[in-house]
Design a protein around this motif. Structure first.
Motif, PDB file in Angstrom:
ATOM      1  N   MET A 221      -5.885  50.713  -0.687  1.00  0.00           N
ATOM      2  CA  MET A 221      -5.839  50.567   0.767  1.00  0.00           C
ATOM      3  C   MET A 221      -4.465  50.080   1.214  1.00  0.00           C
ATOM      4  N   ARG A 222      -3.952  49.039   0.532  1.00  0.00           N
ATOM      5  CA  ARG A 222      -2.661  48.506   0.941  1.00  0.00           C
ATOM      6  C   ARG A 222      -1.540  49.492   0.650  1.00  0.00           C
ATOM      7  N   ALA A 223      -1.639  50.210  -0.500  1.00  0.00           N
ATOM      8  CA  ALA A 223      -0.619  51.203  -0.830  1.00  0.00           C
ATOM      9  C   ALA A 223      -0.558  52.277   0.244  1.00  0.00           C
ATOM     10  N   SER A 224      -1.731  52.704   0.720  1.00  0.00           N
ATOM     11  CA  SER A 224      -1.772  53.704   1.788  1.00  0.00           C
ATOM     12  C   SER A 224      -1.139  53.162   3.065  1.00  0.00           C
ATOM     13  N   ARG A 225      -1.366  51.881   3.341  1.00  0.00           N
ATOM     14  CA  ARG A 225      -0.803  51.266   4.542  1.00  0.00           C
ATOM     15  C   ARG A 225       0.724  51.167   4.446  1.00  0.00           C
ATOM     16  N   LEU A 226       1.231  50.842   3.282  1.00  0.00           N
ATOM     17  CA  LEU A 226       2.677  50.767   3.085  1.00  0.00           C
ATOM     18  C   LEU A 226       3.325  52.131   3.311  1.00  0.00           C
ATOM     19  N   LEU A 227       2.647  53.169   2.826  1.00  0.00           N
ATOM     20  CA  LEU A 227       3.147  54.522   3.052  1.00  0.00           C
ATOM     21  C   LEU A 227       3.144  54.857   4.539  1.00  0.00           C
ATOM     22  N   SER A 228       2.075  54.440   5.224  1.00  0.00           N
ATOM     23  CA  SER A 228       1.972  54.720   6.660  1.00  0.00           C
ATOM     24  C   SER A 228       3.102  54.061   7.434  1.00  0.00           C
ATOM     25  N   ILE A 229       3.472  52.828   7.051  1.00  0.00           N
ATOM     26  CA  ILE A 229       4.581  52.138   7.715  1.00  0.00           C
ATOM     27  C   ILE A 229       5.867  52.948   7.567  1.00  0.00           C
ATOM     28  N   GLN A 230       6.148  53.415   6.354  1.00  0.00           N
ATOM     29  CA  GLN A 230       7.358  54.202   6.127  1.00  0.00           C
ATOM     30  C   GLN A 230       7.370  55.467   6.976  1.00  0.00           C
ATOM     31  N   MET A 231       6.252  56.191   6.969  1.00  0.00           N
ATOM     32  CA  MET A 231       6.218  57.479   7.678  1.00  0.00           C
ATOM     33  C   MET A 231       6.249  57.290   9.190  1.00  0.00           C
ATOM     34  N   MET A 232       5.632  56.220   9.689  1.00  0.00           N
ATOM     35  CA  MET A 232       5.680  55.972  11.132  1.00  0.00           C
ATOM     36  C   MET A 232       7.096  55.637  11.576  1.00  0.00           C
TER      37      MET A 232
END
Length: 321
Positions: free
Chosen positions: A1-12
């Motif tokens: 879950m957190r790994a997905s969130r970290l990726l989302s921060i980068q892409m946003m």
């Protein structure tokens, strides 16, 4: 879950540019404190995120840096195929590019994900046109869409229920609702809605579009629909309905169905229930509700009952009863 969130921060940050901590936290549905911890972890891992202070500041990525993690999960690939609707794409002249994009996506996916994506395409079909209706003829849609994509103003001859006008507008977005295409465009600095099938002629102009600050198409459309319904249903009808009548009322329109669902009707000894429903006008309500008799009886207002009685008399004279 957190790994997905970290990726989302980068892409946003990569797609939207500088974002405040509050905006990022709201988009990710986390607290600002949690967001700061995630930013610290990303910078420790070598992701060049910088903080800019001031009213227009926030977090941003180093110029020119982008992620290399662009693979799709099986579920994400399914959603991409689900969103590629052939009918609307053909209306916009994008059916061939859509097919090409889907083919490229399939070849880029691993074998395990490829079959799942194809399954979505072969087992789900969306028909946006309502029952007993045909899609609007929209010969000017391609010109309108071209002006929208290229941020150019649009000159058009528009026919509304009131009159016909020549107008220059600033295209802001396209909406497909129940098989009908609508253009949202600014005129005199205010967003307005135009049905594409009512555009008789259209020409893309050289002048660039001026978009209102912070305009959000989805938010505008939701508010516009709500405002339209509030202005449309200006009257009401008090009715007595049998169980079958309640079922018929639910099929009249969404506003009446909502009123039936939200009502706390009082039940009479004869099994009928009393409730109040919205109608557009006395004449429109009389035409709609008369055909639901005897399962629905109008008890008020008096002017509505009189309109129904008048219609019944005219029908009786017409058929010699």
């Amino acid at each position: 879950m957190r790994a997905s969130r970290l990726l989302s921060i980068q892409m946003m940050l990569e797609t939207r540019g500088t974002m405040s901590a509050a905006a990022l936290a709201e988009a990710l549905e986390i607290s600002v404190r949690t967001l700061h911890r995630d930013i610290d972890q990303l910078t420790a891992a070598g992701v060049p995120i910088y903080a800019e202070r001031g009213r227009t500041g926030g977090f941003r990525l180093l110029d020119g840096w982008n992620t290399r993690l662009t693979g799709l999960t099986p579920a994400e690939a399914q959603v991409v195929f689900l969103s590629g609707l052939a009918g609307p794409a053909a209306d916009l002249g994008l059916d061939k590019p859509l097919q090409g994009a889907q083919l490229k996506l399939l070849t880029s996916l691993p074998e395990s994900s490829r079959s799942e994506a194809q399954k979505m395409q072969s087992r789900f079909h969306l028909d946006p046109v309502d029952w007993y209706r045909e899609a609007d003829a929209v010969p000017c849609l391609a010109v309108v869409a071209d002006a929208l994509w290229t941020d150019r103003q649009l000159g058009m001859h528009y026919e509304s229920w009131r009159d016909e006008v020549e107008r220059v507008v600033h295209p802001l977005g396209l909406v497909l609702k129940a098989g009908a295409w609508y253009l949202v465009a600014a005129a005199d600095g205010k967003p307005r809605t135009y049905r594409i099938s009512n555009v008789r002629r259209a020409a893309k102009l050289e002048q660039r579009v001026k978009r209102p600050a912070r305009f959000d198409l989805a938010r505008y459309w939701v508010a516009s629909v709500a405002r339209f319904e509030a202005e449309l249903y200006m009257d009401h009808a008090d009715v007595l309905a049998t169980p079958a009548g309640l079922k018929h009322l639910r099929y009249l329109n969404a506003a009446v169905a909502r009123a039936v669902a939200e009502a706390r009707p009082s039940r009479r000894r004869d099994g009928r229930v009393a409730l109040r429903i919205p109608v557009e006008s006395v004449e429109h309500g009389a035409g709609q509700l008369l055909r639901l008799a005897p399962d629905v009886e109008v008890t008020g207002p008096v002017r509505l009952r009189k309109a129904i009685v008048s219609r019944l008399r005219c029908q009786s004279e017409m058929y010699g009863c």
